[in-house]
Design a protein around this motif. Structure first.
Motif, mmCIF file in Angstrom:
data_model
loop_
_atom_site.group_PDB
_atom_site.id
_atom_site.type_symbol
_atom_site.label_atom_id
_atom_site.label_comp_id
_atom_site.label_asym_id
_atom_site.label_seq_id
_atom_site.Cartn_x
_atom_site.Cartn_y
_atom_site.Cartn_z
ATOM 1 N N ILE A 218 0.900 -1.214 -0.055
ATOM 2 C CA ILE A 218 0.049 0.031 -0.097
ATOM 3 C C ILE A 218 0.660 1.083 0.191
ATOM 4 O O ILE A 218 1.721 1.471 0.929
ATOM 5 C CB ILE A 218 -0.921 0.151 1.311
ATOM 6 C CG1 ILE A 218 -1.908 -1.327 1.305
ATOM 7 C CG2 ILE A 218 -1.678 1.190 1.255
ATOM 8 C CD1 ILE A 218 -2.518 -1.609 2.448
ATOM 9 N N LEU A 221 -2.923 6.497 1.093
ATOM 10 C CA LEU A 221 -4.351 6.531 1.526
ATOM 11 C C LEU A 221 -4.849 8.021 1.172
ATOM 12 O O LEU A 221 -4.230 8.816 1.229
ATOM 13 C CB LEU A 221 -4.715 6.149 2.870
ATOM 14 C CG LEU A 221 -3.949 4.811 3.515
ATOM 15 C CD1 LEU A 221 -4.377 4.464 5.008
ATOM 16 C CD2 LEU A 221 -4.644 3.631 2.711
ATOM 17 N N ASN A 223 -8.392 9.919 2.227
ATOM 18 C CA ASN A 223 -9.567 9.645 3.128
ATOM 19 C C ASN A 223 -10.433 11.102 3.128
ATOM 20 O O ASN A 223 -9.902 12.205 3.172
ATOM 21 C CB ASN A 223 -9.441 9.423 4.778
ATOM 22 C CG ASN A 223 -8.435 8.442 4.894
ATOM 23 O OD1 ASN A 223 -8.381 7.396 4.232
ATOM 24 N ND2 ASN A 223 -7.134 8.609 5.839
ATOM 25 N N VAL A 234 -12.795 6.239 1.508
ATOM 26 C CA VAL A 234 -11.520 5.776 1.816
ATOM 27 C C VAL A 234 -10.769 5.060 0.415
ATOM 28 O O VAL A 234 -11.467 4.198 -0.229
ATOM 29 C CB VAL A 234 -11.350 4.958 2.819
ATOM 30 C CG1 VAL A 234 -9.765 4.541 2.917
ATOM 31 C CG2 VAL A 234 -11.777 5.361 4.114
ATOM 32 N N ALA A 236 -7.208 3.600 -1.507
ATOM 33 C CA ALA A 236 -5.890 3.234 -1.246
ATOM 34 C C ALA A 236 -5.176 3.065 -2.708
ATOM 35 O O ALA A 236 -5.766 2.451 -3.559
ATOM 36 C CB ALA A 236 -5.944 1.915 -0.548
ATOM 37 N N LEU A 247 -8.391 -4.774 -1.872
ATOM 38 C CA LEU A 247 -8.050 -4.153 -0.559
ATOM 39 C C LEU A 247 -9.304 -4.395 0.569
ATOM 40 O O LEU A 247 -10.365 -4.145 0.187
ATOM 41 C CB LEU A 247 -7.934 -2.505 -0.765
ATOM 42 C CG LEU A 247 -6.602 -2.361 -1.489
ATOM 43 C CD1 LEU A 247 -6.710 -0.938 -2.275
ATOM 44 C CD2 LEU A 247 -5.501 -2.212 -0.431
ATOM 45 N N ARG A 248 -8.879 -4.691 1.684
ATOM 46 C CA ARG A 248 -9.841 -4.919 2.628
ATOM 47 C C ARG A 248 -9.761 -3.654 3.663
ATOM 48 O O ARG A 248 -8.709 -3.387 4.266
ATOM 49 C CB ARG A 248 -9.656 -6.166 3.481
ATOM 50 C CG ARG A 248 -10.729 -6.424 4.724
ATOM 51 C CD ARG A 248 -10.543 -7.436 5.604
ATOM 52 N NE ARG A 248 -9.298 -7.313 6.090
ATOM 53 C CZ ARG A 248 -8.516 -8.204 6.882
ATOM 54 N NH1 ARG A 248 -8.848 -9.549 6.784
ATOM 55 N NH2 ARG A 248 -7.454 -7.741 7.590
ATOM 56 N N ILE A 249 -10.804 -2.659 3.656
ATOM 57 C CA ILE A 249 -10.678 -1.627 4.395
ATOM 58 C C ILE A 249 -11.877 -1.432 5.403
ATOM 59 O O ILE A 249 -12.998 -1.892 5.316
ATOM 60 C CB ILE A 249 -11.036 -0.519 3.384
ATOM 61 C CG1 ILE A 249 -10.090 -0.359 2.345
ATOM 62 C CG2 ILE A 249 -10.946 0.953 4.157
ATOM 63 C CD1 ILE A 249 -10.120 0.761 1.469
ATOM 64 N N GLU A 260 -16.897 -2.598 6.735
ATOM 65 C CA GLU A 260 -15.862 -3.311 6.287
ATOM 66 C C GLU A 260 -16.143 -3.208 4.725
ATOM 67 O O GLU A 260 -17.277 -3.921 4.556
ATOM 68 C CB GLU A 260 -15.520 -4.698 6.906
ATOM 69 C CG GLU A 260 -14.366 -5.351 6.412
ATOM 70 C CD GLU A 260 -14.093 -6.682 6.878
ATOM 71 O OE1 GLU A 260 -13.873 -7.747 6.329
ATOM 72 O OE2 GLU A 260 -14.003 -6.898 8.055
ATOM 73 N N LEU A 289 -8.778 3.431 10.856
ATOM 74 C CA LEU A 289 -8.793 2.686 9.878
ATOM 75 C C LEU A 289 -7.690 1.484 9.707
ATOM 76 O O LEU A 289 -6.761 1.657 10.304
ATOM 77 C CB LEU A 289 -8.392 3.637 8.741
ATOM 78 C CG LEU A 289 -9.290 4.590 8.153
ATOM 79 C CD1 LEU A 289 -8.646 5.525 6.991
ATOM 80 C CD2 LEU A 289 -10.621 3.773 7.415
ATOM 81 N N VAL A 291 -6.242 -0.936 6.731
ATOM 82 C CA VAL A 291 -6.315 -1.229 5.491
ATOM 83 C C VAL A 291 -5.276 -2.278 5.113
ATOM 84 O O VAL A 291 -4.208 -2.446 5.469
ATOM 85 C CB VAL A 291 -6.017 0.059 4.725
ATOM 86 C CG1 VAL A 291 -5.751 -0.309 3.246
ATOM 87 C CG2 VAL A 291 -6.829 1.153 5.188
ATOM 88 N N GLN A 302 -0.314 -4.549 5.289
ATOM 89 C CA GLN A 302 -1.296 -3.804 6.049
ATOM 90 C C GLN A 302 -0.989 -2.746 6.818
ATOM 91 O O GLN A 302 0.251 -2.652 7.184
ATOM 92 C CB GLN A 302 -1.982 -4.659 7.080
ATOM 93 C CG GLN A 302 -2.969 -4.156 8.096
ATOM 94 C CD GLN A 302 -3.690 -5.112 9.052
ATOM 95 O OE1 GLN A 302 -3.933 -5.974 8.725
ATOM 96 N NE2 GLN A 302 -4.109 -4.647 10.166
#
Length: 614
Positions: A218, A221, A223, A234, A236, A247-249, A260, A289, A291, A302
């Motif tokens: 990553i 970011l 936001n 959000v 990334a 991407l799991r945010i 999520e 957050l 991410v 992460q």
């Protein structure tokens, strides 16, 4: 008089004792030191994680003692070094341990060897610099890995390919900084300090650090709050992203998951907030957050961060005058002009506690805003403003000056614009964008200020329009006290010492009206000045009683301007700076010239004035 740490003999004794234990480093002889100078650990200065908006676990702080040398410009890497310098303090500062000037005809070289642990050599190794003034070229094991121009924005280089076998690696940095003999942004720095112009700041002045990341990682970011729709967006950006990765945010409130989402690289995750917590000076609530870059169920990378829901906007009051709103409500914004200079560290606060001190005292005095004047702070300064609830107006550092401006009471300035070279214009545009990008995620920043008092002001309408379009989530004060333009949302004038405002019947229909600088009441305090005599303020006083009486009259004169159309005012200034003695505090921060309770009560009178809106 309210005194802070007012035990100079004790401070000097503590400083001397501490430095005696650190024989390889001590501040150079200087005019005055702040109390935090005695707390510096030269083996580990500024040890805090430098990027609170996007944190990772695998990192190494490289602050500390480096070797340095001064060499003629273009002479190449020196074969020998002159001594040690304490990073991250500029070479001209007392805390660097050097205290030398550089100038346009010399280059400053840094050198040190580092040991890279095997755990940091898995995939990619990034070398980060919080800020280096002004041009920096970085060498790893003698190989140039990149050059960066810009004294106020963070940057990094991937040094993985330049590493050699074994733990020990060499780092060298070449720095060139022409100060006021070049076209680059440099704020208040000049080669010959005088009046409102201060000592140069050359070289590394923010944290240097290493960060280990995977090949796919990553990179940034973004936001963005959407207050009216109760949303936080959000986004990334992933370096080396593959088609199958996601991407799991996650968004959390006080540790409790709010939502999520799984999105593709550069795709926005939009979080609907059923019961939104709103960020304001009274309640600076921050959402956390998490991410993660996912490859199937595997977490590849992460980072953690934070964001907030807030809105800065304009609307007309009942009299049709444009007002500045926070979260759709009128809030009179009042704060000090904050230049962020230190007698011992210049651009760099001696410690984290020192960095935090000015913000804490600003809040103690009852201000709700800070104008960060022609300087950009380290990311941790904005982080503290975020979590403590301070509104921030962020200036672009000025440079390439020499044009004319006009301003007088009741009239906004309209003078000449600077005819800058294509190189100078390109430098400005590139660095302004980099500063905005680097600081976009800090919710405390509510106003961008591209120009101040026409210092190097050029192509105003184009620059201001670009700034408005590039970041519509904030307001733009296009020319604070300078050559006016109807672009941007704010009309700003400066006046010393008394508060005045542009005619709201002329300007209030089109733009928010603010008083971008006023006050400047001076009080030199013996033993706490940059020099023994010839210090100055816009209007000087002999004691605290006279000073507070005059300040009371300023507030009384300011109050009737608010119902007439004034939305904000900025008092000059937070601290004395070099020969200027118009600070609320002395330059060393040892003496507060006003009773904070007195100021807090006076300022509360400004916030309770009600403005009916349409």
């Amino acid at each position: 008089m309210k005194l802070l740490f007012f035990v100079p003999l004790l401070v000097v004794a503590l400083v001397a004792s501490t430095f005696a234990q650190q024989a390889s480093w001590r501040p150079v002889d200087t005019k005055i030191l702040s109390p935090w100078a005695a707390e510096i650990d030269p083996a580990n200065p500024h040890p805090e994680y430098p990027r609170p908006q996007m944190t990772r676990e695998d990192w190494v702080n490289l602050n500390g003692l480096w070797n340095y040398a001064l060499a003629p410009k273009g002479a190449g890497m020196p074969e020998a070094y002159a001594g040690e310098i304490l990073v991250p303090f500029a070479i001209e500062s007392a805390l660097s341990g050097v205290g030398k000037t550089v100038g346009k005809d010399q280059e400053l070289w840094y050198f040190r060897e580092i040991e890279i642990d095997r755990s940091l050599r898995r995939e990619k190794l990034l070398l980060h610099f919080g800020a280096v003034d002004w041009e920096a070229e970085v060498f790893v094991n003698g190989q140039s890995v990149g050059t960066h121009q810009g004294g106020y924005d963070p940057f990094y280089f991937d040094i993985s390919e330049a590493l050699q076998s074994g733990k020990t690696q060499s780092l060298a940095i070449r720095v060139w900084d022409p100060t006021d003999e070049g076209p680059q942004p440099r704020g208040k720095q000049v080669n010959e300090p005088r009046g409102i112009w201060y000592t140069p700041v050359t070289g590394i002045w923010q944290t240097v650090w290493l960060e280990a990341v995977p090949e796919h990682h990553i990179r940034s970011l973004k936001n963005t709050p959407d207050f009216d729709n109760k949303q936080i967006r959000v986004q990334a950006d992933v370096a080396g992203a593959t088609a199958g990765q996601r991407l799991r945010i996650r968004l959390l409130a006080d540790g409790t998951p709010v939502g999520e989402q799984l999105v593709a690289n550069q795709e926005e995750a939009v979080f609907m907030l059923d019961a939104p917590q709103v960020w304001s000076p009274e309640n600076p609530f921050l959402y956390d957050l998490e991410v993660a870059l996912m490859d199937g169920k595997k977490v590849v990378d992460q980072v953690n961060g934070y964001t907030a829901l807030r809105k800065i906007s304009t609307a007309r009051d009942a009299n049709g005058i444009q007002r500045m709103l926070l979260n759709n409500e009128f809030v009179f914004q009042y704060g000090p002009l904050d230049q962020g200079w230190w007698p011992d560290g210049l651009y760099t606060a001696p410690t984290e506690e020192a960095l935090l001190f000015d913000i804490e005292k600003t809040l103690d005095m009852g201000f709700n805003m800070i104008r960060k004047h022609v300087k950009v702070e380290p990311a941790r300064w904005y982080y503290h403003c975020d979590r403590m609830g301070v509104l921030v107006w962020q200036d672009m550092p000025s440079g390439d000056m020499g044009n004319r401006w006009e301003s007088r009471p009741g009239v906004i300035g309209k003078g000449t614009e600077k005819d800058r070279t294509p190189e100078s214009e390109a430098i400005f545009r590139k660095e302004w964008k980099a500063i905005m990008d680097a600081n976009y995620n800090f919710p405390s920043i509510v106003v961008w200020v591209p120009f101040n008092e026409a210092w190097g002001q050029f192509d105003t309408e184009e620059i201001v329009e670009w700034t408005v379009d590039y970041d519509p989530s904030r307001l733009v004060n296009g020319a604070s006290g300078g050559n006016y333009t109807l672009k941007g949302q704010i009309m700003d004038m400066h006046n010393y010492p008394d508060p005045v405002m542009p005619d709201p019947q002329i300007w209030g229909d089109q733009q928010v009206i603010v008083l971008g600088e006023y006050g400047g009441l001076g009080l030199p305090v013996d033993g706490h000045t940059w020099q023994e005599k010839d210090n100055w303020g816009y209007q000087s006083f002999k004691n605290e009683t006279e000073l507070q009486e005059r300040y009371s009259r300023l507030i009384q004169d300011l109050k009737p301007l608010i119902p007439k159309g004034l939305s904000a005012a900025i008092y000059t200034q937070t601290t004395d700076v070099e020969v200027e003695v118009n600070g609320l505090m002395t330059y060393d921060r040892e003496v507060i010239k006003f009773d904070p309770a007195f100021l807090r009560n006076k300022h509360q009178e400004l916030y309770t004035i009600k403005i009916p809106m349409k």
